[in-house]
Design a protein around this motif. Structure first.
Motif, mmCIF file in Angstrom:
data_model
loop_
_atom_site.group_PDB
_atom_site.id
_atom_site.type_symbol
_atom_site.label_atom_id
_atom_site.label_comp_id
_atom_site.label_asym_id
_atom_site.label_seq_id
_atom_site.Cartn_x
_atom_site.Cartn_y
_atom_site.Cartn_z
ATOM 1 N N SER A 63 0.836 -1.210 0.000
ATOM 2 C CA SER A 63 0.000 0.000 0.000
ATOM 3 C C SER A 63 0.865 1.252 0.000
ATOM 4 O O SER A 63 0.536 2.243 -0.670
ATOM 5 C CB SER A 63 -0.915 0.010 1.222
ATOM 6 N N LYS A 66 2.157 1.642 -3.428
ATOM 7 C CA LYS A 66 1.094 2.134 -4.307
ATOM 8 C C LYS A 66 0.849 3.624 -4.058
ATOM 9 O O LYS A 66 0.682 4.400 -5.008
ATOM 10 C CB LYS A 66 -0.188 1.334 -4.070
ATOM 11 N N GLN A 102 -1.613 1.119 -12.001
ATOM 12 C CA GLN A 102 -2.740 0.211 -12.192
ATOM 13 C C GLN A 102 -2.291 -1.237 -12.028
ATOM 14 O O GLN A 102 -3.006 -2.059 -11.439
ATOM 15 C CB GLN A 102 -3.373 0.423 -13.564
ATOM 16 N N GLY A 105 -1.958 -2.011 -8.467
ATOM 17 C CA GLY A 105 -3.298 -2.189 -7.907
ATOM 18 C C GLY A 105 -3.866 -3.558 -8.250
ATOM 19 O O GLY A 105 -4.466 -4.224 -7.396
ATOM 20 N N GLU A 106 -3.666 -3.990 -9.472
ATOM 21 C CA GLU A 106 -4.137 -5.316 -9.874
ATOM 22 C C GLU A 106 -3.399 -6.401 -9.109
ATOM 23 O O GLU A 106 -3.996 -7.392 -8.687
ATOM 24 C CB GLU A 106 -3.958 -5.501 -11.379
ATOM 25 N N LYS A 107 -2.096 -6.204 -8.914
ATOM 26 C CA LYS A 107 -1.303 -7.198 -8.170
ATOM 27 C C LYS A 107 -1.779 -7.277 -6.719
ATOM 28 O O LYS A 107 -1.842 -8.368 -6.146
ATOM 29 C CB LYS A 107 0.196 -6.851 -8.204
ATOM 30 N N VAL A 108 -2.118 -6.132 -6.141
ATOM 31 C CA VAL A 108 -2.616 -6.126 -4.764
ATOM 32 C C VAL A 108 -3.949 -6.874 -4.702
ATOM 33 O O VAL A 108 -4.192 -7.662 -3.791
ATOM 34 C CB VAL A 108 -2.749 -4.681 -4.236
ATOM 35 N N GLU A 109 -4.823 -6.643 -5.671
ATOM 36 C CA GLU A 109 -6.100 -7.351 -5.698
ATOM 37 C C GLU A 109 -5.884 -8.849 -5.873
ATOM 38 O O GLU A 109 -6.557 -9.648 -5.214
ATOM 39 C CB GLU A 109 -6.979 -6.810 -6.824
ATOM 40 N N PHE A 112 -4.777 -10.208 -2.568
ATOM 41 C CA PHE A 112 -5.908 -10.367 -1.649
ATOM 42 C C PHE A 112 -6.705 -11.628 -1.999
ATOM 43 O O PHE A 112 -7.149 -12.354 -1.118
ATOM 44 C CB PHE A 112 -6.830 -9.141 -1.702
ATOM 45 N N LYS A 113 -6.893 -11.872 -3.279
ATOM 46 C CA LYS A 113 -7.636 -13.063 -3.695
ATOM 47 C C LYS A 113 -6.877 -14.335 -3.339
ATOM 48 O O LYS A 113 -7.479 -15.346 -3.004
ATOM 49 C CB LYS A 113 -7.926 -13.015 -5.193
ATOM 50 N N GLU A 116 -7.324 -15.280 0.419
ATOM 51 C CA GLU A 116 -8.607 -15.818 0.850
ATOM 52 C C GLU A 116 -8.545 -17.321 1.122
ATOM 53 O O GLU A 116 -9.079 -17.777 2.129
ATOM 54 C CB GLU A 116 -9.691 -15.505 -0.185
#
Length: 157
Positions: A63, A66, A102, A105-109, A112-113, A116
């Motif tokens: 973060s 980013k 971007q 940001g995609e790598k962070v998402e 997160f996935k 899970e």
């Protein structure tokens, strides 16, 4: 006749002693099983918490990166407005930085996935261990109540 009653009473006493010893041994075994399960559950919880802490630290660092990229993008946009002679090169740089931001940001998402399933795994492990421990405790309590009732009935009369 009296001798036969005495022999029966002695045999019944011996049987009760053996039954009590067997029950005590079973209770000790269940207690040891519950303690071992609790230790294992505590170890898994500790490991999961440590993993969670490290993952949160990694996410915080991502973060920060980013945020720094976003700040850098804003500065590049301001620089683009101020420098009209090199508008083409600055515009190209801004697009590259925007794409990088971007992408981060995609790598962070994606990260997160990917986290899970680890969370789901820790929940599944907890649910797999919690039920047997709970069942053992319930069985131990039921055995304790049965012994208490048995001794109450036996010595109450």
């Amino acid at each position: 006749m009296l001798t036969a009653l005495i022999i029966v009473a002695i045999l019944a006493g011996i049987a009760i002693i053996f039954a009590a010893l067997s029950i005590i041994d079973a209770v000790k075994s269940y207690k040891m099983l519950a303690e071992n399960a609790q230790k294992n559950l505590d170890k898994i919880t500790s490991d999961s918490n440590e993993l969670k802490t490290r993952l949160i630290q990694s996410l915080d660092e991502l973060s920060v990166v980013k945020s720094k990229l976003i700040v850098l993008l804003d500065e590049v946009v301001d620089l683009k407005k101020d420098i009209s002679t090199s508008l083409q090169s600055v515009d190209s740089l801004a697009k590259t930085i925007d794409y990088s931001a971007q992408n981060v940001g995609e790598k962070v998402e994606i990260l997160f996935k990917k986290l899970e399933p680890l969370e789901n795994l820790s929940k599944a492990l907890y649910s797999m261990i919690a039920s047997p421990v709970n069942n053992s405790i319930t069985f131990f309590n039921a055995t304790k109540k049965a012994i208490s009732t048995f001794t109450g009935k036996l010595f109450g009369k």
